[in-house]
Scaffold this motif. Sequence first.
Motif, PDB file in Angstrom:
ATOM      1  N   GLY A   1       0.874  -1.296   0.069  1.00  7.01           N
ATOM      2  CA  GLY A   1      -0.092  -0.012  -0.065  1.00  7.01           C
ATOM      3  C   GLY A   1       0.867   1.295   0.090  1.00  7.01           C
TER       4      GLY A   1
ATOM      5  N   LEU B   1      -1.926   3.973  -1.604  1.00 10.18           N
ATOM      6  CA  LEU B   1      -2.562   4.424  -0.313  1.00 10.18           C
ATOM      7  C   LEU B   1      -1.710   5.373   0.337  1.00 10.18           C
ATOM      8  CD1 LEU B   1      -3.507   0.952   1.174  1.00 10.18           C
ATOM      9  CD2 LEU B   1      -4.762   2.492  -0.394  1.00 10.18           C
ATOM     10  N   GLU B   2      -2.458   6.728   0.377  1.00  5.22           N
ATOM     11  CA  GLU B   2      -1.776   7.942   1.060  1.00  5.22           C
ATOM     12  C   GLU B   2      -2.587   7.848   2.547  1.00  5.22           C
ATOM     13  OE1 GLU B   2      -2.165  11.014  -1.319  1.00  5.22           O
ATOM     14  OE2 GLU B   2      -0.025  10.487  -2.527  1.00  5.22           O
ATOM     15  N   GLY B   3      -1.832   8.221   3.680  1.00  6.91           N
ATOM     16  CA  GLY B   3      -2.534   8.278   4.786  1.00  6.91           C
ATOM     17  C   GLY B   3      -2.265   9.355   5.714  1.00  6.91           C
TER      18      GLY B   3
ATOM     19  N   ILE C   1      -6.357   6.110   6.148  1.00  2.00           N
ATOM     20  CA  ILE C   1      -6.098   6.220   4.896  1.00  2.00           C
ATOM     21  C   ILE C   1      -6.870   7.584   4.448  1.00  2.00           C
ATOM     22  CG2 ILE C   1      -6.853   5.281   2.481  1.00  2.00           C
ATOM     23  CD1 ILE C   1      -6.315   2.459   3.302  1.00  2.00           C
TER      24      ILE C   1
ATOM     25  N   VAL D   1      -6.934   6.880  -2.100  1.00  2.00           N
ATOM     26  CA  VAL D   1      -6.740   5.637  -2.828  1.00  2.00           C
ATOM     27  C   VAL D   1      -6.440   5.870  -4.276  1.00  2.00           C
ATOM     28  CG1 VAL D   1      -7.460   3.513  -3.201  1.00  2.00           C
ATOM     29  CG2 VAL D   1      -8.100   4.256  -0.934  1.00  2.00           C
TER      30      VAL D   1
ATOM     31  N   CYS E   1      -7.496   5.085  -7.099  1.00  2.00           N
ATOM     32  CA  CYS E   1      -8.412   4.226  -7.722  1.00  2.00           C
ATOM     33  C   CYS E   1      -7.973   3.632  -9.005  1.00  2.00           C
ATOM     34  CB  CYS E   1      -9.817   4.882  -7.634  1.00  2.00           C
ATOM     35  SG  CYS E   1     -10.316   5.019  -5.984  1.00  2.00           S
TER      36      CYS E   1
ATOM     37  N   ALA F   1       0.364   2.635   4.376  1.00  2.00           N
ATOM     38  CA  ALA F   1       0.089   4.014   3.725  1.00  2.00           C
ATOM     39  C   ALA F   1       1.195   4.934   3.713  1.00  2.00           C
ATOM     40  CB  ALA F   1      -1.254   4.551   4.224  1.00  2.00           C
TER      41      ALA F   1
ATOM     42  N   ALA G   1      -8.331  -0.224   6.743  1.00  2.00           N
ATOM     43  CA  ALA G   1      -7.750  -0.121   5.315  1.00  2.00           C
ATOM     44  C   ALA G   1      -9.035  -0.679   4.269  1.00  2.00           C
ATOM     45  CB  ALA G   1      -6.810  -0.815   5.232  1.00  2.00           C
TER      46      ALA G   1
ATOM     47  N   ILE H   1     -10.761   1.607   1.322  1.00  2.00           N
ATOM     48  CA  ILE H   1     -10.651   1.147  -0.078  1.00  2.00           C
ATOM     49  C   ILE H   1     -12.006   0.681  -0.708  1.00  2.00           C
ATOM     50  CG2 ILE H   1      -9.377  -0.399  -1.911  1.00  2.00           C
ATOM     51  CD1 ILE H   1      -7.245  -0.811   0.419  1.00  2.00           C
TER      52      ILE H   1
END
Length: 257
Positions: free
Chosen positions: A100, A106-108, A122, A125, A127, A146, A161, A165
């Motif tokens: 991720g 994935l950023e968080g 998160i 995302v 996508c 993330a 998570a 997502i």
Amino acid sequence: MKILLIKLGGSILNHLHESFFSSLRDLQNDGYRLIFVHGGGPDIDWMLEKMEIASEFHRGLRKTTPEVLNVVELVLSGKTNRRLVSMLQRHGFRAIGLHGSDAHLLEGKYIDQHGLGEVGEITSVNCKMITDILQLDLIPVLTPLALSQSGTTLNVNADMAAGAIAKAMNAESCIFVTDVKGVLRENRLVDFLTIEAAEQLITDQVIIGGMIPKVKTALAVVQEGIGKVRIVSGKEPFFSGGRWIGTTFSGKAGVQA
């Protein structure tokens, strides 16, 4: 594109029955595209103990020092992810492992850096990347890691998570695979529960023991805006002939299971 987000806990990974994979084939034949997110708690605990690193939880989240994070990354990316990808491939599925925290998938952001350390939630995302992978007829298998705004890796609760997502990908459902097929009332499977009905069953002590955290997790994900969340078993069929076998949770009454 009909998308299902399937979350597998580390504790069920070694106990998946052949019928679980048969259900996955039935889902694919029914037109669903599958995305997996997995945890790795038991393996992480074992490795931390072996390396004599203390493990501590706060409000259900693992306190993650930089030292603990190194182990979490090692286990999730190097062991658990590879094991799940290999299992899927042995059963004829074209799976690809994804971390991720790679390529801003994935950023968080930190939840409580002072109290929990390198633990996050998160915020976005990628996508398009996931959709591109799905369109190649591949099954993405993601670790719950993330990337923070400062470029550090964050340890994300796998359940949350999965919900994040699923919401970002507009998934039809988020599925939690456990060692039980759902909520039982008088030894009979409850097919469908609203948030209010599930909370009442907890109050009435119909839902007890280890099922309580499973249900509360499902309800938390529903409240994040997922239309339907399901608890199903990894030890027996959970989808066959177009029919779900498990407990479906929704925020709205009248939604079909």
